[in-house]
Design a protein around this motif. Structure first.
Motif, PDB file in Angstrom:
ATOM      1  N   GLU A  91      36.209  37.026  30.975  1.00 37.33           N
ATOM      2  CA  GLU A  91      36.135  37.685  32.279  1.00 37.33           C
ATOM      3  C   GLU A  91      34.700  38.010  32.666  1.00 37.33           C
ATOM      4  OE1 GLU A  91      38.141  41.306  34.837  1.00 37.33           O
ATOM      5  OE2 GLU A  91      38.486  41.184  32.688  1.00 37.33           O
ATOM      6  N   ARG A  95      34.159  35.048  35.679  1.00 40.71           N
ATOM      7  CA  ARG A  95      35.344  35.733  36.209  1.00 40.71           C
ATOM      8  C   ARG A  95      36.185  34.831  37.101  1.00 40.71           C
ATOM      9  NH1 ARG A  95      35.582  40.527  39.049  1.00 40.71           N
ATOM     10  NH2 ARG A  95      33.767  40.006  40.256  1.00 40.71           N
ATOM     11  N   ASN A  96      35.535  33.936  37.832  1.00 39.09           N
ATOM     12  CA  ASN A  96      36.284  33.042  38.704  1.00 39.09           C
ATOM     13  C   ASN A  96      37.228  32.167  37.878  1.00 39.09           C
ATOM     14  OD1 ASN A  96      36.529  32.763  41.488  1.00 39.09           O
ATOM     15  ND2 ASN A  96      35.404  30.849  41.506  1.00 39.09           N
ATOM     16  N   TYR A  99      40.234  34.171  36.501  1.00 38.51           N
ATOM     17  CA  TYR A  99      41.343  34.398  37.426  1.00 38.51           C
ATOM     18  C   TYR A  99      42.146  33.126  37.679  1.00 38.51           C
ATOM     19  CZ  TYR A  99      39.446  39.024  38.295  1.00 38.51           C
ATOM     20  OH  TYR A  99      39.008  40.318  38.133  1.00 38.51           O
ATOM     21  N   GLN A 102      44.275  32.844  34.689  1.00 39.41           N
ATOM     22  CA  GLN A 102      45.322  33.862  34.774  1.00 39.41           C
ATOM     23  C   GLN A 102      46.485  33.376  35.653  1.00 39.41           C
ATOM     24  OE1 GLN A 102      44.841  37.482  37.272  1.00 39.41           O
ATOM     25  NE2 GLN A 102      45.076  38.601  35.366  1.00 39.41           N
ATOM     26  N   ASP A 103      46.148  32.779  36.798  1.00 39.93           N
ATOM     27  CA  ASP A 103      47.194  32.266  37.694  1.00 39.93           C
ATOM     28  C   ASP A 103      47.938  31.088  37.073  1.00 39.93           C
ATOM     29  OD1 ASP A 103      46.740  34.127  39.675  1.00 39.93           O
ATOM     30  OD2 ASP A 103      45.323  32.877  40.776  1.00 39.93           O
ATOM     31  N   LYS A 172      50.570  41.177  36.082  1.00 46.54           N
ATOM     32  CA  LYS A 172      49.148  40.892  35.917  1.00 46.54           C
ATOM     33  C   LYS A 172      48.387  42.135  35.466  1.00 46.54           C
ATOM     34  CE  LYS A 172      48.578  37.116  39.250  1.00 46.54           C
ATOM     35  NZ  LYS A 172      47.883  36.682  40.483  1.00 46.54           N
ATOM     36  N   TYR A 176      46.498  42.495  31.966  1.00 42.09           N
ATOM     37  CA  TYR A 176      45.061  42.793  31.902  1.00 42.09           C
ATOM     38  C   TYR A 176      44.816  43.997  30.992  1.00 42.09           C
ATOM     39  CZ  TYR A 176      40.433  44.377  33.270  1.00 42.09           C
ATOM     40  OH  TYR A 176      39.133  44.809  33.232  1.00 42.09           O
TER      41      TYR A 176
END
Length: 203
Positions: A91, A95-96, A99, A102-103, A172, A176
């Protein structure tokens, strides 16, 4: 242009992560620094967007037209960051990408570590940063999560797939939380909250 002492310090820290004053995607800046930038921007009552504030600080904002989302592209980018294939602190590193992963994990109904493992990498937990359950306290946000979970699953049994379908934002958020607490699976986090956990999806 005259900057405050705080902004000069901010510029010095940003320069450590940005080459040639060019920002292609600001979310790649470490989260702690990113939050500090937003806080100073609010303190200074800057009248404009975050992008405009970066430009005010002397940076050129050149957003990438498309960030890798295909599995092969994700693997390629992970290899650039982690040639040893041991993924840690993602992260803050990117970070991009975090995410996006994560999706992707959510779409496959697995945790981030499980998804990363499927890509051929090892997810490393920073267990020396946060204590494992049940030694850490339950704070305000955790109590709110438990309250919402009790509404969704009043019988005390959580089916992971149903949690994702009923409230993906809550899933989510808890996912996290358990990562920064260095708890290896969301199942363990939910069990610490006092729930029984069932998974229907085995693919």
């Amino acid at each position: 242009m005259k900057y405050s002492k705080e902004e000069l310090d901010l510029i010095n820290h940003i320069d450590q992560h940005v080459k040639n004053k060019k920002i292609t995607y600001y979310k790649a800046i470490p989260q702690e620094l990113y939050q500090k930038i937003k806080a100073i921007m609010r303190t200074k009552n800057f009248n404009g967007s975050l992008q405009e504030y970066f430009e005010f600080l002397g940076y050129i904002f050149i957003p990438t037209s498309k960030y890798p989302k295909d599995t092969i592209d994700i693997i390629t980018l992970l290899m650039q960051h982690y040639p040893s294939r041991y993924v840690t602190n993602l992260e803050n590193i990117d970070r991009n990408l975090y995410y996006i992963i994560q999706d992707k994990a959510l779409q496959h109904k697995v945790d981030i570590p499980e998804y990363i493992n499927k890509l051929g990498f090892n997810f490393v937990f920073n267990s020396n940063i946060y204590p494992h359950s049940p030694t850490y306290y339950i704070g305000t946000s955790e109590k709110e999560y438990i309250k919402q979970l009790n509404k969704l699953f009043p019988e005390g049994t959580i089916i992971i797939e149903e949690l994702i379908e009923k409230d993906s934002w809550l899933f989510k958020s808890i996912n996290y939380l358990r990562q920064i607490r260095s708890i290896q699976t969301i199942d363990e986090q939910l069990e610490f909250f006092g729930f029984k956990v069932i998974r229907r999806w085995n693919g």
